[in-house]
Design a protein around this motif. Sequence first.
Motif, PDB file in Angstrom:
ATOM      1  N   LEU A  36      -1.156 -30.711  -9.297  1.00 53.48           N
ATOM      2  CA  LEU A  36      -1.626 -30.473 -10.662  1.00 53.48           C
ATOM      3  C   LEU A  36      -2.915 -31.223 -10.992  1.00 53.48           C
ATOM      4  O   LEU A  36      -3.428 -31.091 -12.103  1.00 53.48           O
ATOM      5  CB  LEU A  36      -0.540 -30.895 -11.653  1.00 53.48           C
ATOM      6  N   SER A  39      -5.999 -30.379 -13.647  1.00 47.66           N
ATOM      7  CA  SER A  39      -5.625 -29.261 -14.521  1.00 47.66           C
ATOM      8  C   SER A  39      -5.280 -29.706 -15.938  1.00 47.66           C
ATOM      9  O   SER A  39      -5.118 -28.862 -16.829  1.00 47.66           O
ATOM     10  CB  SER A  39      -4.428 -28.508 -13.936  1.00 47.66           C
ATOM     11  N   LYS A  40      -5.146 -31.015 -16.153  1.00 46.03           N
ATOM     12  CA  LYS A  40      -4.691 -31.565 -17.436  1.00 46.03           C
ATOM     13  C   LYS A  40      -3.263 -31.119 -17.772  1.00 46.03           C
ATOM     14  O   LYS A  40      -2.880 -31.039 -18.942  1.00 46.03           O
ATOM     15  CB  LYS A  40      -5.660 -31.195 -18.569  1.00 46.03           C
ATOM     16  N   GLU A  56      -8.043 -21.149 -17.068  1.00 46.17           N
ATOM     17  CA  GLU A  56      -8.768 -22.207 -16.362  1.00 46.17           C
ATOM     18  C   GLU A  56      -7.800 -23.199 -15.728  1.00 46.17           C
ATOM     19  O   GLU A  56      -7.990 -23.628 -14.579  1.00 46.17           O
ATOM     20  CB  GLU A  56      -9.697 -22.942 -17.321  1.00 46.17           C
ATOM     21  N   GLN A  57      -6.760 -23.574 -16.468  1.00 47.29           N
ATOM     22  CA  GLN A  57      -5.780 -24.528 -15.938  1.00 47.29           C
ATOM     23  C   GLN A  57      -5.008 -23.912 -14.772  1.00 47.29           C
ATOM     24  O   GLN A  57      -4.786 -24.569 -13.741  1.00 47.29           O
ATOM     25  CB  GLN A  57      -4.823 -24.961 -17.043  1.00 47.29           C
ATOM     26  N   GLN A  59      -5.996 -21.546 -12.836  1.00 43.31           N
ATOM     27  CA  GLN A  59      -6.912 -21.414 -11.701  1.00 43.31           C
ATOM     28  C   GLN A  59      -7.032 -22.729 -10.944  1.00 43.31           C
ATOM     29  O   GLN A  59      -7.038 -22.735  -9.707  1.00 43.31           O
ATOM     30  CB  GLN A  59      -8.289 -20.961 -12.186  1.00 43.31           C
ATOM     31  N   LYS A  60      -7.119 -23.837 -11.657  1.00 52.91           N
ATOM     32  CA  LYS A  60      -7.247 -25.143 -10.999  1.00 52.91           C
ATOM     33  C   LYS A  60      -6.037 -25.432 -10.122  1.00 52.91           C
ATOM     34  O   LYS A  60      -6.180 -25.879  -8.977  1.00 52.91           O
ATOM     35  CB  LYS A  60      -7.424 -26.238 -12.052  1.00 52.91           C
ATOM     36  N   VAL A  61      -4.825 -25.163 -10.628  1.00 52.34           N
ATOM     37  CA  VAL A  61      -3.611 -25.415  -9.848  1.00 52.34           C
ATOM     38  C   VAL A  61      -3.554 -24.482  -8.638  1.00 52.34           C
ATOM     39  O   VAL A  61      -3.191 -24.906  -7.535  1.00 52.34           O
ATOM     40  CB  VAL A  61      -2.355 -25.235 -10.725  1.00 52.34           C
ATOM     41  N   ASN A  64      -5.951 -25.682  -6.036  1.00 55.03           N
ATOM     42  CA  ASN A  64      -5.360 -26.857  -5.378  1.00 55.03           C
ATOM     43  C   ASN A  64      -4.335 -26.426  -4.338  1.00 55.03           C
ATOM     44  O   ASN A  64      -4.288 -26.984  -3.230  1.00 55.03           O
ATOM     45  CB  ASN A  64      -4.681 -27.755  -6.410  1.00 55.03           C
ATOM     46  N   TYR A 144      -9.106 -17.325  -6.268  1.00 52.31           N
ATOM     47  CA  TYR A 144      -8.117 -17.232  -7.339  1.00 52.31           C
ATOM     48  C   TYR A 144      -7.735 -15.774  -7.568  1.00 52.31           C
ATOM     49  O   TYR A 144      -6.557 -15.435  -7.707  1.00 52.31           O
ATOM     50  CB  TYR A 144      -8.715 -17.854  -8.591  1.00 52.31           C
TER      51      TYR A 144
END
Length: 353
Positions: A36, A39-40, A56-57, A59-61, A64, A144
């Motif tokens: 995580l 991703s905040k 956006e969150q 996508q970040k996970v 990763n 993604y």
Amino acid sequence: MKSYFEQNDKVLSSHHMLLSLVDIAKQRGVLPDVLLKGSKIFYSDLLREPLKISSEQLQKVVLNSIKLLPQGDVAFLLGRRLFPSHLGNTGNALMNCRHLADMVRVIQTQQIPLFPLLFMTIKRHKQQHFFAFNQSLTTLDTRYYHFLCEVLASALVCAIKWRLGYLPKLCFTFPYAEPDYIEQYQVNLGSDISFLNSVTQQPLQISIKSDDLYLRFCDHNQSLKRHYLNLNSSLLPCNQKAQAVGLIQYILHFIDKNNSATLEQVASSLLISTATLKRKISAHQSSYQQIIDQYKQQQAMFDITTLGLNNDKVANKLKFSDTTNFRRSFKRWTGMTPNELRQCYITNKGLTD
């Protein structure tokens, strides 16, 4: 309430997807907080209550997970886990549908709780149904987008197998080059898979024989289906008639209803200024003209390769002033003329490797 959402709006009910990703990562020795990172989103929050997250969150996970779990099977595993238990009321409604055509109708009306980042359009030709899945938001990272396509395809195959007890013939066309882990596609989706290499802005497409859509499920319950769909409707805010869709999806739907729509008309329907809409589209690394081109290119590709229409008919359908202008635009979109595209399909080469 806004009728659209953007990449940083926390509107996605992806709690179960994130927990499944975390579980897969833990099984392979990757700690939740590592998955995580950036991703905040915190693992402790996932354990307490369902969260609304942004694209956006997510996508970040996902990025990763691609970096930390490079085996290429994670998206397919995730797709198999989604149906039906991780889809809430919508999953229960799908489990009580009469046949695949009935499931398709539910999927159309329940896109947001099911899979908000890809939306479906349907066409029929010669006893074959074609399902195209476009992005509701412009994906800033192609990895993604590929991951989302893999999750969706895997989930659909799982759902069909579960309800029918077997998998009828499905033909998959993925809008990107063949990946290194092609064996994951073959194992999870079957053998009729192709990849587009030379044409951009095409959707994920899945086709099936029309008759197969009406094969009856033995244990359907229409009353329960309606009950679970009504529960979903009751969760909407009282001042909101329908759930918001991605900004790009909204614009494409607007263009589909009026393919001569101007930027000013779209902005007016969204209750924002033209300048604001331009800025929002630019944040998706796109422009209104690019969205128009995407819409027309996809229509032209289908009309030429599947319907077999000539240039005059395609140009007329797409409201071009003349056929020469259409050919020039098609060359700009795809790097080839309409006749060159036809020749690829006549010689059975298609647009794949």
